[in-house]
Write a protein that holds these residues in place. Structure first.
Motif, PDB file in Angstrom:
ATOM      1  N   GLY A   1      32.283 -19.213 -14.609  1.00 55.82           N
ATOM      2  CA  GLY A   1      31.906 -20.383 -13.818  1.00 55.82           C
ATOM      3  C   GLY A   1      30.394 -20.482 -13.668  1.00 55.82           C
ATOM      4  O   GLY A   1      29.811 -21.560 -13.806  1.00 55.82           O
ATOM      5  N   HIS A   2      29.783 -19.346 -13.406  1.00 55.15           N
ATOM      6  CA  HIS A   2      28.336 -19.374 -13.198  1.00 55.15           C
ATOM      7  C   HIS A   2      27.597 -19.627 -14.506  1.00 55.15           C
ATOM      8  O   HIS A   2      26.552 -20.282 -14.528  1.00 55.15           O
ATOM      9  N   GLY A   3      28.147 -19.095 -15.603  1.00 51.52           N
ATOM     10  CA  GLY A   3      27.560 -19.347 -16.922  1.00 51.52           C
ATOM     11  C   GLY A   3      27.552 -20.831 -17.237  1.00 51.52           C
ATOM     12  O   GLY A   3      26.583 -21.357 -17.798  1.00 51.52           O
ATOM     13  N   LYS A   4      28.625 -21.513 -16.846  1.00 48.90           N
ATOM     14  CA  LYS A   4      28.703 -22.964 -17.082  1.00 48.90           C
ATOM     15  C   LYS A   4      27.652 -23.690 -16.233  1.00 48.90           C
ATOM     16  O   LYS A   4      26.989 -24.610 -16.696  1.00 48.90           O
ATOM     17  N   LYS A   5      27.491 -23.213 -15.014  1.00 49.59           N
ATOM     18  CA  LYS A   5      26.492 -23.816 -14.113  1.00 49.59           C
ATOM     19  C   LYS A   5      25.102 -23.726 -14.713  1.00 49.59           C
ATOM     20  O   LYS A   5      24.333 -24.694 -14.737  1.00 49.59           O
ATOM     21  N   VAL A   6      24.772 -22.503 -15.180  1.00 49.09           N
ATOM     22  CA  VAL A   6      23.452 -22.264 -15.769  1.00 49.09           C
ATOM     23  C   VAL A   6      23.282 -23.119 -17.021  1.00 49.09           C
ATOM     24  O   VAL A   6      22.257 -23.777 -17.216  1.00 49.09           O
ATOM     25  N   ALA A   7      24.314 -23.142 -17.864  1.00 49.81           N
ATOM     26  CA  ALA A   7      24.258 -23.914 -19.114  1.00 49.81           C
ATOM     27  C   ALA A   7      24.096 -25.399 -18.825  1.00 49.81           C
ATOM     28  O   ALA A   7      23.295 -26.082 -19.474  1.00 49.81           O
ATOM     29  N   ASP A   8      24.835 -25.904 -17.850  1.00 53.54           N
ATOM     30  CA  ASP A   8      24.749 -27.331 -17.521  1.00 53.54           C
ATOM     31  C   ASP A   8      23.348 -27.686 -17.005  1.00 53.54           C
ATOM     32  O   ASP A   8      22.820 -28.754 -17.312  1.00 53.54           O
ATOM     33  N   ALA A   9      22.762 -26.776 -16.229  1.00 52.17           N
ATOM     34  CA  ALA A   9      21.399 -27.024 -15.728  1.00 52.17           C
ATOM     35  C   ALA A   9      20.414 -27.072 -16.888  1.00 52.17           C
ATOM     36  O   ALA A   9      19.508 -27.911 -16.919  1.00 52.17           O
ATOM     37  N   LEU A  10      20.584 -26.163 -17.861  1.00 52.68           N
ATOM     38  CA  LEU A  10      19.698 -26.158 -19.022  1.00 52.68           C
ATOM     39  C   LEU A  10      19.906 -27.414 -19.855  1.00 52.68           C
ATOM     40  O   LEU A  10      18.947 -28.002 -20.368  1.00 52.68           O
ATOM     41  N   THR A  11      21.165 -27.849 -19.973  1.00 48.43           N
ATOM     42  CA  THR A  11      21.449 -29.077 -20.722  1.00 48.43           C
ATOM     43  C   THR A  11      20.759 -30.257 -20.048  1.00 48.43           C
ATOM     44  O   THR A  11      20.199 -31.133 -20.721  1.00 48.43           O
ATOM     45  N   LYS A  12      20.801 -30.281 -18.740  1.00 51.75           N
ATOM     46  CA  LYS A  12      20.109 -31.352 -18.008  1.00 51.75           C
ATOM     47  C   LYS A  12      18.607 -31.277 -18.285  1.00 51.75           C
ATOM     48  O   LYS A  12      17.953 -32.289 -18.517  1.00 51.75           O
ATOM     49  N   ALA A  13      18.074 -30.062 -18.273  1.00 53.38           N
ATOM     50  CA  ALA A  13      16.642 -29.888 -18.539  1.00 53.38           C
ATOM     51  C   ALA A  13      16.291 -30.403 -19.928  1.00 53.38           C
ATOM     52  O   ALA A  13      15.271 -31.076 -20.114  1.00 53.38           O
ATOM     53  N   VAL A  14      17.133 -30.103 -20.911  1.00 52.49           N
ATOM     54  CA  VAL A  14      16.891 -30.577 -22.277  1.00 52.49           C
ATOM     55  C   VAL A  14      16.872 -32.105 -22.310  1.00 52.49           C
ATOM     56  O   VAL A  14      16.033 -32.729 -22.963  1.00 52.49           O
ATOM     57  N   GLY A  15      17.785 -32.690 -21.546  1.00 50.48           N
ATOM     58  CA  GLY A  15      17.869 -34.149 -21.519  1.00 50.48           C
ATOM     59  C   GLY A  15      16.691 -34.813 -20.814  1.00 50.48           C
ATOM     60  O   GLY A  15      16.438 -35.994 -20.995  1.00 50.48           O
ATOM     61  N   HIS A  16      15.980 -34.027 -20.008  1.00 50.92           N
ATOM     62  CA  HIS A  16      14.832 -34.572 -19.281  1.00 50.92           C
ATOM     63  C   HIS A  16      13.600 -33.759 -19.594  1.00 50.92           C
ATOM     64  O   HIS A  16      12.757 -33.506 -18.743  1.00 50.92           O
ATOM     65  N   ILE A  17      13.489 -33.371 -20.854  1.00 51.27           N
ATOM     66  CA  ILE A  17      12.469 -32.396 -21.240  1.00 51.27           C
ATOM     67  C   ILE A  17      11.049 -32.909 -21.011  1.00 51.27           C
ATOM     68  O   ILE A  17      10.107 -32.124 -20.950  1.00 51.27           O
ATOM     69  N   ASP A  18      10.910 -34.233 -20.884  1.00 50.01           N
ATOM     70  CA  ASP A  18       9.574 -34.780 -20.638  1.00 50.01           C
ATOM     71  C   ASP A  18       9.176 -34.696 -19.176  1.00 50.01           C
ATOM     72  O   ASP A  18       8.016 -34.939 -18.829  1.00 50.01           O
ATOM     73  N   ASN A  19      10.132 -34.380 -18.315  1.00 55.04           N
ATOM     74  CA  ASN A  19       9.796 -34.272 -16.896  1.00 55.04           C
ATOM     75  C   ASN A  19      10.667 -33.226 -16.209  1.00 55.04           C
ATOM     76  O   ASN A  19      11.560 -33.547 -15.425  1.00 55.04           O
ATOM     77  N   LEU A  20      10.377 -31.975 -16.550  1.00 57.39           N
ATOM     78  CA  LEU A  20      11.178 -30.875 -16.011  1.00 57.39           C
ATOM     79  C   LEU A  20      11.054 -30.749 -14.489  1.00 57.39           C
ATOM     80  O   LEU A  20      12.055 -30.527 -13.812  1.00 57.39           O
ATOM     81  N   PRO A  21       9.851 -30.877 -13.913  1.00 58.38           N
ATOM     82  CA  PRO A  21       9.747 -30.714 -12.456  1.00 58.38           C
ATOM     83  C   PRO A  21      10.654 -31.685 -11.697  1.00 58.38           C
ATOM     84  O   PRO A  21      11.301 -31.297 -10.734  1.00 58.38           O
ATOM     85  N   ASP A  22      10.721 -32.931 -12.157  1.00 55.15           N
ATOM     86  CA  ASP A  22      11.602 -33.899 -11.489  1.00 55.15           C
ATOM     87  C   ASP A  22      13.063 -33.538 -11.659  1.00 55.15           C
ATOM     88  O   ASP A  22      13.838 -33.509 -10.709  1.00 55.15           O
TER      89      ASP A  22
END
Lengths: 147, 142
Positions: free
Chosen positions: B58-79
């Motif tokens: 479950g936690h691995g999925k959480k971490v992966a999903d957060a990274l996927t979100k980061a990839v999708g917003h790679i131009d604005n990681l802080p936001d």
């Protein structure tokens, strides 16, 4: 002092026997220079390091990588006395080469990553752990004589 | 440290190769981290950390999903990571050294599963990306 169980030693030695030291050495040093470009500071006389392909194909990088990894093979043979085995090299890296020991940790981790890419699923978490122990032990041994 | 256009391309390319294995790889990276760097387990005393644990999955999925979100917003990681950044700063307070340990295990996992794609350039871009994410997640610590 780092201690290896009989199983860890067997696992490490078993894998090492299947590593092409010349190729892996070149790849490890090359990737270090690509991924952490500031490490190029030690290799001003190596010629063309201007791009990843230049670095990975550079004959001096390959030769030096082979040298470094061959020396690493001594670690595999002397797991019970890494500090002793690397005493002279430690002095060399401090007194003559002036290499920050952090670089040994970086190279060790690059080596672990390369082993993972070569051995795939066989590189289990437990096998990785034995190797992390070894690379950490080598890094510590190489830093041991620093003053 | 700035992610170049080439870095962003490399990271997005890797993520599309990961496909629907992201949760699996997230869990594997966590498991490797716990086994290789036992001090990291101190943040999970409330978890079952045995092999195959549902909590690790479950936690691995959480971490992966957060990274996927980061990839999708790679131009604005802080936001994109602002809430996670608050969480890590004020609630979780994971010592910054641990982000390097997880990042390393993520790289090991990706190298293992995608060896042909894990070229030196891609390796460098991923290392930079994970370092950037780590920096954002620890940016509000003090």
């Amino acid at each position: 002092m780092v201690h290896f169980t009989a199983e860890e030693k067997a696992a490490i030695t078993g894998l090492w026997g299947r590593v092409n030291v010349e190729e892996a050495g070149g790849e490890a040093l090359g990737r270090l220079l690509v991924v952490y470009p500031w490490t190029q500071r030690f290799f001003d006389n190596f010629g063309n390091l201007s791009s990843p392909s230049a670095i990975m194909g550079n004959p001096k990088v390959k030769a030096h990588g082979k040298k470094v990894l061959t020396s690493f093979g001594d670690a595999v043979k002397n797991m019970d006395n890494l500090k002793g085995a690397f005493a002279k090299l430690s002095e060399l890296h401090c007194d003559k080469l002036h290499v920050d020991p952090e670089n040994f940790r970086l190279l060790g981790n690059v080596l672990v990553i390369i082993l993972a890419s070569h051995f795939g699923r066989e590189f289990t978490p437990e096998l990785q752990a034995a190797w992390q122990k070894l690379v950490a032990g080598v890094a510590t041994a190489l830093a041991h004589k620093y003053h | 440290m700035v992610l170049s256009p080439a870095d962003k391309t490399n990271v997005k390319g890797t993520w599309s190769k990961i496909g629907n294995h992201s949760a699996e790889y997230g869990a594997e990276a966590l498991e490797r981290m716990f086994i290789n760097f036992p001090s990291t387990k101190t943040y999970f005393s409330h978890f079952d950390l045995g092999h195959g644990s549902a909590q690790i999955k479950g936690h691995g999925k959480k971490v992966a999903d957060a990274l996927t979100k980061a990839v999708g917003h790679i131009d604005n990681l802080p936001d994109a990571l602002s809430e996670l950044s608050d969480l890590h700063a004020h609630k979780l307070r994971v010592d910054p050294v641990n982000f390097k340990l997880l990042s390393h295990c993520l790289l090991v996992t990706l190298a293992l599963h995608l060896p042909a794609d894990f070229t030196p350039s891609v390796h460098a871009s991923l290392d930079k990306f994970l370092a950037s994410v780590s920096t954002v997640l620890t940016s509000k610590y003090r």
